[in-house]
Design a protein around this motif. Sequence first.
Motif, mmCIF file in Angstrom:
data_model
loop_
_atom_site.group_PDB
_atom_site.id
_atom_site.type_symbol
_atom_site.label_atom_id
_atom_site.label_comp_id
_atom_site.label_asym_id
_atom_site.label_seq_id
_atom_site.Cartn_x
_atom_site.Cartn_y
_atom_site.Cartn_z
ATOM 1 N N THR A 177 0.840 -1.202 0.000
ATOM 2 C CA THR A 177 0.000 0.000 0.000
ATOM 3 C C THR A 177 0.872 1.248 0.000
ATOM 4 O OG1 THR A 177 -1.667 -1.210 1.245
ATOM 5 C CG2 THR A 177 -1.886 1.161 1.207
ATOM 6 N N SER A 178 1.907 1.237 0.841
ATOM 7 C CA SER A 178 2.792 2.398 0.932
ATOM 8 C C SER A 178 3.555 2.639 -0.358
ATOM 9 C CB SER A 178 3.784 2.204 2.076
ATOM 10 O OG SER A 178 3.105 2.004 3.277
ATOM 11 N N LEU A 179 3.882 1.587 -1.064
ATOM 12 C CA LEU A 179 4.707 1.721 -2.269
ATOM 13 C C LEU A 179 3.867 1.871 -3.536
ATOM 14 C CD1 LEU A 179 7.515 -0.798 -1.366
ATOM 15 C CD2 LEU A 179 7.803 1.634 -1.783
ATOM 16 N N GLY A 180 2.572 2.034 -3.375
ATOM 17 C CA GLY A 180 1.745 2.359 -4.529
ATOM 18 C C GLY A 180 1.465 1.196 -5.452
ATOM 19 N N VAL A 181 1.451 -0.026 -4.910
ATOM 20 C CA VAL A 181 1.062 -1.168 -5.751
ATOM 21 C C VAL A 181 -0.397 -0.986 -6.182
ATOM 22 C CG1 VAL A 181 0.608 -3.661 -5.714
ATOM 23 C CG2 VAL A 181 2.728 -2.761 -4.746
ATOM 24 N N ASP A 182 -0.666 -1.183 -7.461
ATOM 25 C CA ASP A 182 -2.017 -1.027 -7.986
ATOM 26 C C ASP A 182 -2.843 -2.293 -7.839
ATOM 27 O OD1 ASP A 182 -1.966 1.694 -9.533
ATOM 28 O OD2 ASP A 182 -0.097 0.695 -10.077
ATOM 29 N N LEU A 183 -2.179 -3.444 -7.934
ATOM 30 C CA LEU A 183 -2.919 -4.678 -8.151
ATOM 31 C C LEU A 183 -2.147 -5.865 -7.571
ATOM 32 C CD1 LEU A 183 -5.296 -5.967 -9.799
ATOM 33 C CD2 LEU A 183 -3.807 -5.857 -11.804
ATOM 34 N N ILE A 184 -2.849 -6.752 -6.867
ATOM 35 C CA ILE A 184 -2.258 -8.009 -6.392
ATOM 36 C C ILE A 184 -3.046 -9.165 -7.008
ATOM 37 C CG2 ILE A 184 -1.775 -9.465 -4.379
ATOM 38 C CD1 ILE A 184 -1.565 -6.880 -2.737
ATOM 39 N N LEU A 185 -2.339 -10.108 -7.624
ATOM 40 C CA LEU A 185 -2.974 -11.264 -8.279
ATOM 41 C C LEU A 185 -2.602 -12.534 -7.517
ATOM 42 C CD1 LEU A 185 -2.145 -10.433 -12.027
ATOM 43 C CD2 LEU A 185 -4.168 -9.784 -10.701
ATOM 44 N N SER A 186 -3.602 -13.309 -7.127
ATOM 45 C CA SER A 186 -3.353 -14.545 -6.389
ATOM 46 C C SER A 186 -4.274 -15.660 -6.869
ATOM 47 C CB SER A 186 -3.595 -14.326 -4.881
ATOM 48 O OG SER A 186 -2.681 -13.389 -4.365
ATOM 49 N N GLY A 187 -4.041 -16.857 -6.309
ATOM 50 C CA GLY A 187 -4.868 -18.026 -6.616
ATOM 51 C C GLY A 187 -5.107 -18.800 -5.337
ATOM 52 N N HIS A 188 -4.829 -20.100 -5.378
ATOM 53 C CA HIS A 188 -4.791 -20.992 -4.209
ATOM 54 C C HIS A 188 -6.166 -21.387 -3.674
ATOM 55 C CE1 HIS A 188 -3.129 -23.073 -0.796
ATOM 56 N NE2 HIS A 188 -3.675 -22.237 0.064
ATOM 57 N N LEU A 189 -7.106 -20.461 -3.577
ATOM 58 C CA LEU A 189 -8.387 -20.774 -2.934
ATOM 59 C C LEU A 189 -9.343 -21.513 -3.855
ATOM 60 C CD1 LEU A 189 -8.961 -17.400 -1.048
ATOM 61 C CD2 LEU A 189 -8.306 -19.594 -0.059
ATOM 62 N N HIS A 190 -9.068 -21.514 -5.154
ATOM 63 C CA HIS A 190 -9.955 -22.149 -6.137
ATOM 64 C C HIS A 190 -11.330 -21.503 -6.136
ATOM 65 C CE1 HIS A 190 -7.353 -26.065 -6.091
ATOM 66 N NE2 HIS A 190 -6.649 -24.971 -6.294
ATOM 67 N N GLN A 191 -11.343 -20.232 -5.819
ATOM 68 C CA GLN A 191 -12.572 -19.437 -5.939
ATOM 69 C C GLN A 191 -12.175 -17.988 -6.203
ATOM 70 O OE1 GLN A 191 -15.668 -20.033 -3.144
ATOM 71 N NE2 GLN A 191 -16.772 -18.199 -3.764
ATOM 72 N N SER A 192 -12.893 -17.347 -7.125
ATOM 73 C CA SER A 192 -12.568 -15.967 -7.478
ATOM 74 C C SER A 192 -12.892 -15.013 -6.336
ATOM 75 C CB SER A 192 -13.390 -15.514 -8.690
ATOM 76 O OG SER A 192 -13.182 -16.362 -9.775
ATOM 77 N N PHE A 193 -12.128 -13.944 -6.265
ATOM 78 C CA PHE A 193 -12.472 -12.793 -5.433
ATOM 79 C C PHE A 193 -11.980 -11.542 -6.138
ATOM 80 C CE2 PHE A 193 -11.143 -9.565 -2.375
ATOM 81 C CZ PHE A 193 -12.361 -9.286 -1.792
ATOM 82 N N ILE A 194 -12.812 -10.512 -6.178
ATOM 83 C CA ILE A 194 -12.417 -9.237 -6.764
ATOM 84 C C ILE A 194 -12.808 -8.165 -5.763
ATOM 85 C CG2 ILE A 194 -12.811 -7.625 -8.674
ATOM 86 C CD1 ILE A 194 -13.279 -10.086 -10.452
#
Length: 294
Positions: A177-194
């Motif tokens: 958050t401090s470094l201005g990341v726009d987007l984090i992409l992950s998997g693992h749960l086998h279910q989408s979240f946005i």
Amino acid sequence: MRQIFHISDVHFGPPHLPELASGALGFIDDHKPDLVVISGDLTQRAKPHQFQQAREFVDQISVPTLVVPGNHDVPLYRFWERFLNPFGAYRRHFSHELEPVYRDEELLVVGINTAHGWTFKDGRIPLRRLLAVAKVLEEASADQLKVVVAHHHLIPPPWFGTQRVLTNAYEAMDLFTSLGVDLILSGHLHQSFIGNSEEFYPKGGPPVVILHSGTTTSNRGRAGERDKNTCNWIRFGSESMLVSNYRWEPSLHRFTEHSQHWYPRHSRSPYTLEGLEEPLAGEADPPGSAAILR
Ligand SMILES: [Fe+2]
Ligand SMILES: [Fe+2]
């Protein structure tokens, strides 16, 4: 308009669904994204032939790719390998690179390997790696969309209740958050979240958009995505980002758009690492947030 296609948990081995892999390749051929991200779990059991099948799949992708390992890419039952050389098979049969970085004038994507050999499911980012990632992010230009890719989730989607997140998730979110990341992409749960970081961690700068892809090409979908397969298509310009969640439609034999989400791109420069030493060393948890994230 630039484009990223995000797929995950392709799970080559018994759960893999070849028709859906062909569907993903077809989507890529049709849309020609600038980058395809695969956020881990290439295989079901980290076997050489499963990595080789994953390699053949990725080699068919006609645009640049960025791939990180998942917990299933570490041997579960081959204990000597798991503890002594957990990524030996991944390196031998898929790629030597565990934490790739993609850069161009408008895009910086940093891969983080959150899998390890000590426990099977739980993820972790060592503090040393977190600081190395921070250095890369700090050098990004204001024009670049800054993206972090990690197999394990940094926030717990609401419907997973007490699902554990990776160790150091709180510190990582603070830093990103401090470094201005726009987007984090992950998997693992086998279910989408946005969603975005503000929903779970209302602190710091503009919220980071968080996308989880479900399993794109396996029969291991969970909860609301049981027997379903998903992926994310991200388009961005200088002012905004548009995310579409795609779902496999069996009757059409292709991925079709399931939902669409628009986000503004915030002005995020300049950012530095100054002043971040204190939270990294263990700042008091903000009410209600750290308890969820840890
Ligand atoms: Fe998986
Ligand atoms: Fe996983």
